[in-house]
Design an enzyme around this catalytic site. Sequence first.
Site, short mmCIF file in Angstrom:
data_model
loop_
_atom_site.label_atom_id
_atom_site.label_comp_id
_atom_site.label_asym_id
_atom_site.label_seq_id
_atom_site.Cartn_x
_atom_site.Cartn_y
_atom_site.Cartn_z
N ALA A 295 49.30 -5.14 2.79
CA ALA A 295 50.32 -5.73 3.58
C ALA A 295 50.60 -7.09 3.17
O ALA A 295 51.90 -7.63 3.08
CB ALA A 295 50.06 -5.97 5.14
N ASN A 344 37.98 -0.04 -1.51
CA ASN A 344 37.33 -1.25 -1.14
C ASN A 344 38.38 -1.94 -0.42
O ASN A 344 39.51 -2.30 -0.74
CB ASN A 344 36.86 -2.16 -2.39
CG ASN A 344 35.90 -3.07 -2.14
OD1 ASN A 344 35.42 -3.10 -1.00
ND2 ASN A 344 35.71 -3.98 -3.06
N TYR A 350 43.54 -2.25 -7.30
CA TYR A 350 42.25 -1.87 -8.29
C TYR A 350 41.65 -0.48 -8.23
O TYR A 350 41.43 0.05 -9.15
CB TYR A 350 41.38 -3.01 -8.00
CG TYR A 350 40.25 -3.14 -8.73
CD1 TYR A 350 40.18 -3.48 -10.42
CD2 TYR A 350 38.94 -2.47 -8.42
CE1 TYR A 350 38.96 -3.51 -10.95
CE2 TYR A 350 37.81 -2.53 -9.05
CZ TYR A 350 38.00 -3.29 -10.54
OH TYR A 350 36.85 -3.13 -11.24
N LYS A 354 41.61 2.38 -10.93
CA LYS A 354 40.07 3.21 -11.33
C LYS A 354 39.93 4.62 -10.91
O LYS A 354 39.09 5.18 -11.58
CB LYS A 354 38.90 2.05 -10.62
CG LYS A 354 38.99 0.70 -10.98
CD LYS A 354 38.84 0.40 -12.50
CE LYS A 354 38.62 -0.70 -13.22
NZ LYS A 354 38.32 -0.98 -14.68
N1 NAD Z 1 31.60 -6.99 -12.85
C1 NAD Z 1 31.43 -5.72 -12.24
O1 NAD Z 1 30.63 -5.83 -11.28
C2 NAD Z 1 32.44 -4.54 -12.61
C3 NAD Z 1 32.21 -3.52 -11.50
C4 NAD Z 1 32.90 -2.42 -11.63
C5 NAD Z 1 33.84 -2.37 -12.73
N2 NAD Z 1 33.94 -3.37 -13.47
C6 NAD Z 1 35.00 -3.09 -14.80
O2 NAD Z 1 34.31 -3.52 -16.01
C7 NAD Z 1 35.16 -3.99 -16.83
C8 NAD Z 1 34.77 -5.44 -17.27
O3 NAD Z 1 34.51 -6.14 -16.54
P1 NAD Z 1 33.90 -7.51 -16.42
O4 NAD Z 1 33.10 -7.85 -15.23
O5 NAD Z 1 33.27 -7.65 -17.71
O6 NAD Z 1 35.40 -8.58 -16.27
P2 NAD Z 1 35.74 -9.96 -17.12
O7 NAD Z 1 36.84 -10.49 -16.35
O8 NAD Z 1 34.48 -10.79 -17.18
O9 NAD Z 1 36.10 -9.35 -18.38
C9 NAD Z 1 37.20 -8.87 -18.52
C10 NAD Z 1 37.90 -8.79 -20.07
O10 NAD Z 1 39.12 -8.16 -20.02
C11 NAD Z 1 40.02 -9.14 -20.83
N3 NAD Z 1 41.41 -8.60 -20.72
C12 NAD Z 1 42.04 -8.60 -19.29
N4 NAD Z 1 43.13 -8.31 -19.27
C13 NAD Z 1 43.57 -7.74 -20.67
C14 NAD Z 1 44.43 -7.53 -21.48
N5 NAD Z 1 45.73 -7.04 -20.88
N6 NAD Z 1 44.38 -7.15 -22.65
C15 NAD Z 1 43.05 -7.29 -23.53
N7 NAD Z 1 42.10 -7.80 -22.86
C16 NAD Z 1 42.19 -8.22 -21.37
C17 NAD Z 1 39.70 -10.31 -20.06
O11 NAD Z 1 40.35 -11.43 -20.70
C18 NAD Z 1 38.08 -10.36 -20.01
O12 NAD Z 1 37.84 -10.94 -21.38
C19 NAD Z 1 36.39 -4.27 -16.15
O13 NAD Z 1 37.14 -2.99 -16.45
C20 NAD Z 1 36.32 -4.29 -14.82
O14 NAD Z 1 37.01 -3.63 -13.81
C21 NAD Z 1 33.35 -4.24 -13.43
#
Ligand code: NAD
Length: 445
Positions: A295, A344, A350, A354
Site C-alpha cells: 500500500a 515476508n 523482493y 526471488k
Molecule cells: N543476507 C541475507 O540474509 C540474505 C538472505 C537471502 C538472500 N540474500 C541474497 O543474497 C545476495 C547477496 O546479499 P548480501 O546480503 O551479500 O547483500 P549486500 O547488500 O551486502 O551485497 C549485495 C551486492 O550486490 C551489489 N549490487 C546491487 N545492485 C547491483 C547492480 N545493479 N549491479 C551490480 N551489483 C549490484 C551491491 O553493490 C552489493 O555489493 C542478494 O541477492 C540477496 O538478496 C541475502
Amino acid sequence: MADRYLHFTGTAPGRFLTRRLGLPQPAPLRRWSPGTPTLDGPLLHLTAGDSTVTEELSALLAATGLDVTERVERIERAERPAGIVLDATAVVTPGGLAGVHAALHPVVRSLAPGGRVVVLGVRPSADDHHQAAAQQALEGFVRSLGKEIGRGATVQLLRIDPEGVAGAESTLRFLLSPRSAYISGQVIELTAAAPAPVADWAAPLAGRTALVTGAARGIGASVASVLARDGARVICLDVPQTGDELARTADALGATALPLDITADDAAQRIAAAVPDGLDVLVHNAGITRDRRLANMPADRWASVLDVNLDSVLRTTDALLAAGTVHRGGRIVATASIAGIAGNNGQTNYAASKAGIIGLVRALAPRAAADHGVTVNAVAPGFIETKMTAAVPLLIREAGRRMNSLGQGGLPVDVAETTAWFAQPASTAVNGQVVRVCGQSLLGA
Ligand SMILES: NC(=O)c1ccc[n+]([C@@H]2O[C@H](COP(=O)([O-])OP(=O)(O)OC[C@H]3O[C@@H](n4cnc5c(N)ncnc54)[C@H](O)[C@@H]3O)[C@@H](O)[C@H]2O)c1
C-alpha cells in the site's frame, strides 16, 4: 552485528543459565578449514531393504577417503559416528519404512555433535502410488529428524537416480562435510547425468573462469573467495559506486574487478567482452531490497528490485547462453531467498523477484542442460550475518537468528560453499535445484 547470544551459550555459565531457563542452546557450527578432517569420526553406511545400489554406493563412499563402516557393533563399542548414510532407495511400500526406523533408531542418539545424516531415496513415482507414498514419507521423516536431532547435526534427503549413482559423489562429499554446516532438512534430487572426471577434489575449479555479480562485499565477496580457493580464475562484478571496496576484494583474491551495473542494457555484452575465452561459472548474486508494504510502495521501489534481482538475471543469462559465452559443462547459479518461498511482510517486491528466480531455475535447467550442457541451480539463503541483516531491527534480527533448527544465523561462507558445490564439474547431476541455506528455517518450511 556479532551473535552475542551464541557466544554466551558457548560459555559454562551461559550453558547453565539457558538450560535452567529453557532457552535455545544453539551449538557452534564447524566450518571447513584446511587441514581439518571432513568428518570427526566414522561414517556409518546403513541400508533399508534390498537396495540395488549397495555395492556401487560402498565403492563411492570408500573413494571419498572417509572412514566408512557398515558395522553397527563398532558404534556400540563407543565409537560415535560423525556421519550416517542410510540407503532407503529400496523402500517402495509404507511397510518398508519400518526398515528406516530399524536402521536409525538404535544409532541416532550416538551421532557425534555436528554430525551429518543423509537419507538416500529416489524420485516418487508418478505411476506407482505405493512407491510414491513411501518415498514421499521420507521427506517428512527427514524434515522432522532435522528439527529434533540437535547439537548442530544436519539431516538431508538425497534423491538419486539408481542409474547414475556416480553422479552423487560431489553432493555426498558436500553434505557429509563442514561445508554444508548451515543446511538442514533439504530435499535434493539428482539427475542421471554423468559427472565430469575430477583431477583434484581440493581444487575442483582449477582452469575454470567464474564471474560473480555483487561481489564487492557480503555474500558475493565470500562466493568469489571460495571459488578462488577452489582454483577458479574469478571476475568480481559490482556497481561502479563500490569503487575501492570492489578493487580491494578483487585484489585480495588475485581476481579481476569489473565495475558494471548489471541492469545496464549492454551488461551481457560487457561481460562477454571481459571474458574473451568464455565463462565456466556464472553466479548471479547481486541483489537489493527496497522494503515497504504494498500500500505504501511507489512504482520505482517495485521496479528497481525486480530489475536487479530478476530481470537482469533473465536478460544476462539468455544473452550469455545464446552467445555461447558460457561453455559446455558450465554452471549458472542464481540467488533466491527464503522470502521467495515463505513471503515476508514488507517485501512483496523482493519476494516476487526471488520467487521468480525459482521459476526461472526450474524451467531453464532441463533446457540449458539439453541445449548448452549447462546446469542451472539456485541458493535460497535464510538469515545470513551480513551488513544487510545487521541493519534489521534487534527483535526481528533475534527472531531471524533463532527461528531455525540450528538456532543461529548462517555466515556468507555457508552460501559460498553451496555455490562452489553447484559449480563443480562433478556436479553435472545437480540441476534445477533450489537449495535453502537457512539452518532449516521455520519460515516456508
Ligand atoms: N543476507 C541475507 O540474509 C540474505 C538472505 C537471502 C538472500 N540474500 C541474497 O543474497 C545476495 C547477496 O546479499 P548480501 O546480503 O551479500 O547483500 P549486500 O547488500 O551486502 O551485497 C549485495 C551486492 O550486490 C551489489 N549490487 C546491487 N545492485 C547491483 C547492480 N545493479 N549491479 C551490480 N551489483 C549490484 C551491491 O553493490 C552489493 O555489493 C542478494 O541477492 C540477496 O538478496 C541475502
